[in-house]
Design a protein around this motif. Structure first.
Motif, PDB file in Angstrom:
ATOM      1  N   ILE A  17       0.842  -1.196   0.000  1.00 46.47           N
ATOM      2  CA  ILE A  17       0.000   0.000   0.000  1.00 46.47           C
ATOM      3  C   ILE A  17       0.874   1.241   0.000  1.00 46.47           C
ATOM      4  O   ILE A  17       0.639   2.188  -0.765  1.00 46.47           O
ATOM      5  CB  ILE A  17      -0.976  -0.018   1.193  1.00 46.47           C
ATOM      6  N   ASN A  18       1.909   1.266   0.824  1.00 47.58           N
ATOM      7  CA  ASN A  18       2.808   2.423   0.866  1.00 47.58           C
ATOM      8  C   ASN A  18       3.521   2.634  -0.465  1.00 47.58           C
ATOM      9  O   ASN A  18       3.688   3.770  -0.914  1.00 47.58           O
ATOM     10  CB  ASN A  18       3.817   2.267   2.000  1.00 47.58           C
ATOM     11  N   LYS A  19       3.927   1.543  -1.102  1.00 47.84           N
ATOM     12  CA  LYS A  19       4.589   1.662  -2.403  1.00 47.84           C
ATOM     13  C   LYS A  19       3.620   2.175  -3.467  1.00 47.84           C
ATOM     14  O   LYS A  19       3.983   3.015  -4.298  1.00 47.84           O
ATOM     15  CB  LYS A  19       5.178   0.319  -2.831  1.00 47.84           C
ATOM     16  N   LEU A  20       2.389   1.700  -3.450  1.00 44.95           N
ATOM     17  CA  LEU A  20       1.391   2.162  -4.417  1.00 44.95           C
ATOM     18  C   LEU A  20       1.041   3.633  -4.170  1.00 44.95           C
ATOM     19  O   LEU A  20       0.877   4.397  -5.123  1.00 44.95           O
ATOM     20  CB  LEU A  20       0.138   1.286  -4.360  1.00 44.95           C
ATOM     21  N   LEU A  21       0.955   4.023  -2.915  1.00 39.35           N
ATOM     22  CA  LEU A  21       0.690   5.432  -2.613  1.00 39.35           C
ATOM     23  C   LEU A  21       1.828   6.313  -3.120  1.00 39.35           C
ATOM     24  O   LEU A  21       1.590   7.412  -3.625  1.00 39.35           O
ATOM     25  CB  LEU A  21       0.484   5.626  -1.108  1.00 39.35           C
ATOM     26  N   LYS A  27      -6.702   4.209  -5.579  1.00 38.28           N
ATOM     27  CA  LYS A  27      -7.857   3.332  -5.688  1.00 38.28           C
ATOM     28  C   LYS A  27      -7.659   2.376  -6.846  1.00 38.28           C
ATOM     29  O   LYS A  27      -6.883   2.628  -7.755  1.00 38.28           O
ATOM     30  CB  LYS A  27      -9.130   4.138  -5.956  1.00 38.28           C
ATOM     31  N   LYS A  28      -8.418   1.290  -6.800  1.00 44.53           N
ATOM     32  CA  LYS A  28      -8.478   0.363  -7.928  1.00 44.53           C
ATOM     33  C   LYS A  28      -9.940  -0.014  -8.092  1.00 44.53           C
ATOM     34  O   LYS A  28     -10.554  -0.553  -7.162  1.00 44.53           O
ATOM     35  CB  LYS A  28      -7.642  -0.883  -7.672  1.00 44.53           C
ATOM     36  N   ASP A  29     -10.491   0.285  -9.232  1.00 48.24           N
ATOM     37  CA  ASP A  29     -11.894  -0.033  -9.524  1.00 48.24           C
ATOM     38  C   ASP A  29     -12.821   0.492  -8.422  1.00 48.24           C
ATOM     39  O   ASP A  29     -13.669  -0.211  -7.902  1.00 48.24           O
ATOM     40  CB  ASP A  29     -12.098  -1.537  -9.691  1.00 48.24           C
ATOM     41  N   ASP A  30     -12.623   1.738  -8.035  1.00 48.03           N
ATOM     42  CA  ASP A  30     -13.430   2.416  -7.009  1.00 48.03           C
ATOM     43  C   ASP A  30     -13.311   1.781  -5.625  1.00 48.03           C
ATOM     44  O   ASP A  30     -14.145   2.000  -4.763  1.00 48.03           O
ATOM     45  CB  ASP A  30     -14.907   2.499  -7.419  1.00 48.03           C
ATOM     46  N   LYS A  31     -12.305   0.963  -5.403  1.00 50.68           N
ATOM     47  CA  LYS A  31     -12.042   0.401  -4.080  1.00 50.68           C
ATOM     48  C   LYS A  31     -10.764   1.024  -3.538  1.00 50.68           C
ATOM     49  O   LYS A  31      -9.777   1.150  -4.260  1.00 50.68           O
ATOM     50  CB  LYS A  31     -11.867  -1.120  -4.157  1.00 50.68           C
ATOM     51  N   HIS A  32     -10.789   1.424  -2.291  1.00 46.69           N
ATOM     52  CA  HIS A  32      -9.580   1.943  -1.664  1.00 46.69           C
ATOM     53  C   HIS A  32      -8.561   0.820  -1.509  1.00 46.69           C
ATOM     54  O   HIS A  32      -8.920  -0.346  -1.388  1.00 46.69           O
ATOM     55  CB  HIS A  32      -9.911   2.541  -0.291  1.00 46.69           C
ATOM     56  N   LEU A  33      -7.291   1.191  -1.490  1.00 48.59           N
ATOM     57  CA  LEU A  33      -6.235   0.188  -1.383  1.00 48.59           C
ATOM     58  C   LEU A  33      -6.377  -0.659  -0.127  1.00 48.59           C
ATOM     59  O   LEU A  33      -6.096  -1.856  -0.139  1.00 48.59           O
ATOM     60  CB  LEU A  33      -4.865   0.868  -1.395  1.00 48.59           C
ATOM     61  N   TYR A  34      -6.831  -0.058   0.955  1.00 51.46           N
ATOM     62  CA  TYR A  34      -6.958  -0.799   2.213  1.00 51.46           C
ATOM     63  C   TYR A  34      -8.049  -1.867   2.162  1.00 51.46           C
ATOM     64  O   TYR A  34      -8.087  -2.754   2.996  1.00 51.46           O
ATOM     65  CB  TYR A  34      -7.217   0.164   3.378  1.00 51.46           C
ATOM     66  N   ASP A  35      -8.931  -1.784   1.174  1.00 46.38           N
ATOM     67  CA  ASP A  35     -10.000  -2.773   1.029  1.00 46.38           C
ATOM     68  C   ASP A  35      -9.613  -3.936   0.118  1.00 46.38           C
ATOM     69  O   ASP A  35     -10.368  -4.895  -0.011  1.00 46.38           O
ATOM     70  CB  ASP A  35     -11.267  -2.109   0.474  1.00 46.38           C
ATOM     71  N   LEU A  36      -8.444  -3.861  -0.503  1.00 47.82           N
ATOM     72  CA  LEU A  36      -8.007  -4.907  -1.429  1.00 47.82           C
ATOM     73  C   LEU A  36      -7.321  -6.047  -0.677  1.00 47.82           C
ATOM     74  O   LEU A  36      -6.743  -5.856   0.384  1.00 47.82           O
ATOM     75  CB  LEU A  36      -7.036  -4.327  -2.460  1.00 47.82           C
ATOM     76  N   SER A  37      -7.372  -7.220  -1.289  1.00 46.77           N
ATOM     77  CA  SER A  37      -6.675  -8.372  -0.714  1.00 46.77           C
ATOM     78  C   SER A  37      -5.183  -8.270  -1.034  1.00 46.77           C
ATOM     79  O   SER A  37      -4.761  -7.473  -1.876  1.00 46.77           O
ATOM     80  CB  SER A  37      -7.234  -9.669  -1.304  1.00 46.77           C
ATOM     81  N   GLN A  39      -3.417 -10.420  -2.626  1.00 48.81           N
ATOM     82  CA  GLN A  39      -3.226 -10.817  -4.022  1.00 48.81           C
ATOM     83  C   GLN A  39      -3.552  -9.660  -4.969  1.00 48.81           C
ATOM     84  O   GLN A  39      -2.819  -9.420  -5.933  1.00 48.81           O
ATOM     85  CB  GLN A  39      -4.092 -12.027  -4.350  1.00 48.81           C
ATOM     86  N   GLU A  40      -4.624  -8.934  -4.712  1.00 46.49           N
ATOM     87  CA  GLU A  40      -4.992  -7.800  -5.565  1.00 46.49           C
ATOM     88  C   GLU A  40      -3.939  -6.694  -5.489  1.00 46.49           C
ATOM     89  O   GLU A  40      -3.605  -6.086  -6.504  1.00 46.49           O
ATOM     90  CB  GLU A  40      -6.355  -7.235  -5.144  1.00 46.49           C
ATOM     91  N   LEU A  41      -3.412  -6.446  -4.307  1.00 48.77           N
ATOM     92  CA  LEU A  41      -2.365  -5.438  -4.147  1.00 48.77           C
ATOM     93  C   LEU A  41      -1.105  -5.840  -4.899  1.00 48.77           C
ATOM     94  O   LEU A  41      -0.480  -5.010  -5.566  1.00 48.77           O
ATOM     95  CB  LEU A  41      -2.047  -5.238  -2.667  1.00 48.77           C
ATOM     96  N   GLU A  42      -0.727  -7.112  -4.805  1.00 50.10           N
ATOM     97  CA  GLU A  42       0.462  -7.582  -5.521  1.00 50.10           C
ATOM     98  C   GLU A  42       0.281  -7.462  -7.029  1.00 50.10           C
ATOM     99  O   GLU A  42       1.198  -7.042  -7.742  1.00 50.10           O
ATOM    100  CB  GLU A  42       0.782  -9.018  -5.125  1.00 50.10           C
ATOM    101  N   GLN A  43      -0.892  -7.793  -7.528  1.00 52.82           N
ATOM    102  CA  GLN A  43      -1.161  -7.680  -8.962  1.00 52.82           C
ATOM    103  C   GLN A  43      -1.093  -6.228  -9.413  1.00 52.82           C
ATOM    104  O   GLN A  43      -0.491  -5.915 -10.456  1.00 52.82           O
ATOM    105  CB  GLN A  43      -2.531  -8.262  -9.297  1.00 52.82           C
ATOM    106  N   GLU A  44      -1.681  -5.334  -8.657  1.00 46.31           N
ATOM    107  CA  GLU A  44      -1.678  -3.916  -9.014  1.00 46.31           C
ATOM    108  C   GLU A  44      -0.259  -3.356  -8.982  1.00 46.31           C
ATOM    109  O   GLU A  44       0.153  -2.628  -9.875  1.00 46.31           O
ATOM    110  CB  GLU A  44      -2.583  -3.125  -8.064  1.00 46.31           C
TER     111      GLU A  44
END
Length: 69
Positions: A17-21, A27-37, A39-44
């Motif tokens: 999350i810190n690296k993506l910020l 956000k990804k698909d209208d979801k905040h990063l903290y709501d992602l799994s 696996q979803e964070l790694e893919q993004e």
């Protein structure tokens, strides 16, 4: 789930999350990063790094030393 494994996953999620910020991804698909799994964070993150890396489409570059040339 083992407590140690859960803590490691949470630590990995926070790191991603810190690296993506830092890459200005909030956000990804209208979801905040903290709501992602995880696996979803790694893919993004991998998707963003692949786009930014100059050799992402061709793999690693290797120098070949030929004797006698």
């Amino acid at each position: 789930m083992d407590e140690k494994v859960r803590k490691e996953k949470e630590k990995r999620k926070e790191c991603l999350i810190n690296k993506l910020l830092a890459l200005k991804v909030y956000k990804k698909d209208d979801k905040h990063l903290y709501d992602l799994s995880l696996q979803e964070l790694e893919q993004e993150f991998n998707k963003r790094v692949d786009k930014a890396h100059p050799h992402s489409d061709m793999g690693s570059l290797h120098w070949i030393n030929k004797k006698g040339s």
